[in-house]
Design a protein around this motif. Sequence first.
Motif, PDB file in Angstrom:
ATOM      1  N   CYS A  84       0.831  -1.209   0.000  1.00  0.00           N
ATOM      2  CA  CYS A  84       0.000   0.000   0.000  1.00  0.00           C
ATOM      3  C   CYS A  84       0.861   1.252   0.000  1.00  0.00           C
ATOM      4  N   LYS A  85       0.443   2.235  -0.765  1.00  0.00           N
ATOM      5  CA  LYS A  85       1.092   3.550  -0.759  1.00  0.00           C
ATOM      6  C   LYS A  85       0.312   4.451   0.173  1.00  0.00           C
ATOM      7  N   LYS A  86       0.792   5.642   0.408  1.00  0.00           N
ATOM      8  CA  LYS A  86       0.123   6.577   1.306  1.00  0.00           C
ATOM      9  C   LYS A  86      -1.253   6.928   0.753  1.00  0.00           C
ATOM     10  N   GLY A  87      -2.307   6.726   1.561  1.00  0.00           N
ATOM     11  CA  GLY A  87      -3.665   7.036   1.162  1.00  0.00           C
ATOM     12  C   GLY A  87      -4.345   5.928   0.377  1.00  0.00           C
ATOM     13  N   GLN A  88      -3.652   4.828   0.095  1.00  0.00           N
ATOM     14  CA  GLN A  88      -4.248   3.727  -0.649  1.00  0.00           C
ATOM     15  C   GLN A  88      -4.730   2.681   0.349  1.00  0.00           C
ATOM     16  N   TYR A  89      -5.959   2.198   0.181  1.00  0.00           N
ATOM     17  CA  TYR A  89      -6.528   1.234   1.119  1.00  0.00           C
ATOM     18  C   TYR A  89      -7.083   0.000   0.430  1.00  0.00           C
ATOM     19  N   GLN A  94      -0.573  -4.435   3.676  1.00  0.00           N
ATOM     20  CA  GLN A  94       0.212  -3.617   4.588  1.00  0.00           C
ATOM     21  C   GLN A  94       1.674  -4.036   4.556  1.00  0.00           C
TER      22      GLN A  94
END
Length: 97
Positions: A84-89, A94
Amino acid sequence: MKLIAFAAALAVAGTAAAQDMPMPAAPAAPAATPTGDDPVGGYQPATPPMPTPPQPGATIVFQQAPAPDVAYPAPAPMAQYPICKKGQYDNCRQRGG
């Protein structure tokens, strides 16, 4: 500053002036005559909402709806999930998991 606020409150709280003219009457409702684009029967559907009742002696079959997981199956899992990148859910995993 308090004096200005007090003077404004007194000005607003003064007596109301009576109206000299009576209130105008509300305009009459427009007549319900059909005009160029209005259909004659109004906007109700042309066909009845329910079909005609079944004839006596007709066989009526009640069928249970399928389960939600059968009616709307889950999508197939991806072969590999990226980190996951920042802001990706969604569609990621993880870091360290």
